[in-house]
Design a protein around this motif. Structure first.
Motif, short mmCIF file in Angstrom:
data_model
loop_
_atom_site.label_atom_id
_atom_site.label_comp_id
_atom_site.label_asym_id
_atom_site.label_seq_id
_atom_site.Cartn_x
_atom_site.Cartn_y
_atom_site.Cartn_z
N THR A 50 -5.04 2.99 2.58
CA THR A 50 -4.90 3.45 3.96
C THR A 50 -4.43 2.34 4.89
O THR A 50 -4.04 2.61 6.04
N PHE A 51 -4.47 1.10 4.43
CA PHE A 51 -3.98 -0.03 5.23
C PHE A 51 -2.57 -0.45 4.83
O PHE A 51 -1.99 -1.32 5.47
N MET A 52 -2.03 0.15 3.77
CA MET A 52 -0.70 -0.23 3.29
C MET A 52 0.38 0.30 4.23
O MET A 52 0.31 1.43 4.70
N ARG A 53 1.40 -0.52 4.46
CA ARG A 53 2.51 -0.13 5.34
C ARG A 53 3.80 0.16 4.58
O ARG A 53 4.66 0.89 5.07
N SER A 54 3.97 -0.43 3.39
CA SER A 54 5.17 -0.21 2.60
C SER A 54 4.82 -0.41 1.13
O SER A 54 3.73 -0.88 0.78
N TRP A 55 5.79 -0.08 0.27
CA TRP A 55 5.56 -0.23 -1.17
C TRP A 55 5.35 -1.69 -1.54
O TRP A 55 4.66 -2.00 -2.52
N GLN A 56 5.92 -2.62 -0.78
CA GLN A 56 5.77 -4.04 -1.10
C GLN A 56 4.32 -4.49 -0.96
O GLN A 56 3.90 -5.44 -1.62
#
Length: 271
Positions: free
Chosen positions: A180-186
Motif C-alpha cells: 500500500t506504500f508502493m508508488r511504482s513497480w521499481q
C-alpha cells in the motif's frame, strides 16, 4: 467584500478488520485463477528443486549438522523444514504484493468491489485469506515431498502445515501493508531486497551458530527465522514452550500487517 472559502474536510476512513463478506473476494480470486492454474502451481516446484539439488545432492557431501536442542541431524532433515517455511512465505508474499499492486493501480478491481457491500476491511482480509490459501497449497505439497525423503522424524510434523499457514499469515499481512506504500513497480525491488537475505541467512542452509553474534541478532529478529524454527522443531520432534512465543510473534506480525493494510486501503480508495 472578500469571499470566504472553506478547505474541504478530510473524510474519516472507517477501520475494520473485515467480515465474512471477505469470502466473496476469495471466491472471486479462485474463479480468476481457473484459467491461470499453471501460474498458481508453479511456485510448488522451486522448493522441491532446492531440496533435490542442495538438500539431497549437496547433503551427500555434508556430515550431520546441529539441529534443534543440539542434536545432530542429517542435512536433508535440516534443510527440508526451512524450505517448507520458505515455500509458505513466498506463496503468501507474491500474492499479497505484486497482485495487490496491479489491482490497486491498474486493474481498478477494488474500486468496483467497493460498489458492493464489501468494505476496505473485507478487501484486506479477503486478499490475505487468498494469499494464505496459495501459501498453504505450496506448503502442503512440499510437506508430502519431504515425507517421501524421510525428513519428518515425529508425528508432530502434522502440525507443520498449520505452522506454515501462520507463516503465510505473517508475510501476507506484512507484504500487503508494504504494497500500500508502493508508488511504482521499481519499488518492489525493496521486497526482493528483504526476502533474499532472509532466505539465505535465516538458518535455511546453515545453523545459526556459524554466523557472528551481530548477524545472529539480526537473523533472530526476522519472521522467517521464527517460522523456520517452529517448522523444524515440529518436524524433528523438538517441541518446546519457546515455539509458542515464536508463533505469537508471527500472529502479531500478521495482525499488525492486516490492520495497516485495511487503514491504508481506506485512504487510497476512499479519500
Amino acid at each position: 467584500m472578500t469571499a470566504v472559502t472553506f478547505a474541504p474536510r478530510a473524510i474519516p476512513v472507517p477501520f475494520t478488520f473485515g467480515s465474512k463478506r471477505s469470502l466473496h473476494l476469495i471466491e472471486r480470486n479462485m474463479m480468476a485463477y481457473r484459467r491461470m492454474w499453471l501460474i498458481l502451481v508453479s511456485g510448488i516446484f522451486e522448493p522441491v528443486f532446492y531440496l533435490l539439488s542442495i538438500g539431497v545432492g549437496l547433503g551427500k557431501l555434508i556430515p550431520n549438522v546441529t539441529g534443534p536442542g543440539g542434536h545432530p541431524v542429517t542435512y536433508v532433515e535440516f534443510v527440508a523444514p526451512a524450505l517448507l517455511a520458505t515455500a509458505a512465505m513466498q506463496g503468501a508474499v507474491f500474492d499479497s504484493t505484486f497482485n495487490i499492486f496491479f489491482k490497486i493501480k491498474y486493474g481498478k478491481v477494488y474500486d468496483a468491489i467497493l460498489a458492493t457491500p464489501l468494505g476496505v476491511g473485507d478487501i484486506a482480509l479477503g486478499e490475505i485469506g487468498w494469499a494464505l490459501i496459495r501459501g498453504s497449497l505450496y506448503a502442503a505439497t512440499f510437506l508430502c515431498v519431504t515425507a517421501g525423503f524421510g525428513a519428518a522424524r515425529s508425528w508432530w510434523a502434522l502440525l507443520a502445515l498449520p505452522a506454515a499457514v501462520l507463516i503465510g499469515f505473517a508475510f501476507a499481512g506484512l507484504g500487503m501493508a508494504a504494497t500500500t506504500f508502493m508508488r511504482s513497480w521499481q519499488d518492489f525491488e525493496w521486497v526482493t531486497l528483504a526476502m533474499m537475505p532472509m532466505f539465505l541467512f535465516s538458518t535455511t542452509f546453515f545453523p545459526l551458530g556459524v554466523y557472528p553474534r551481530w548477524l545472529q541478532v539480526f537473523v533472530e529478529a526476522t519472521p522467517l527465522y521464527q517460522g523456520i524454527e517452529i517448522v523444524r522443531g515440529l518436524m524433528l520432534g523438538a517441541v518446546e514452550p519457546a515455539l509458542l512465543g515464536r508463533a505469537a510473534y508471527l500472529a502479531v506480525a500478521g495482525a499488525v500487517g492486516l490492520a495497516i493494510s485495511a487503514r491504508r486501503l481506506g485512504r487510497l480508495l476512499l479519500s
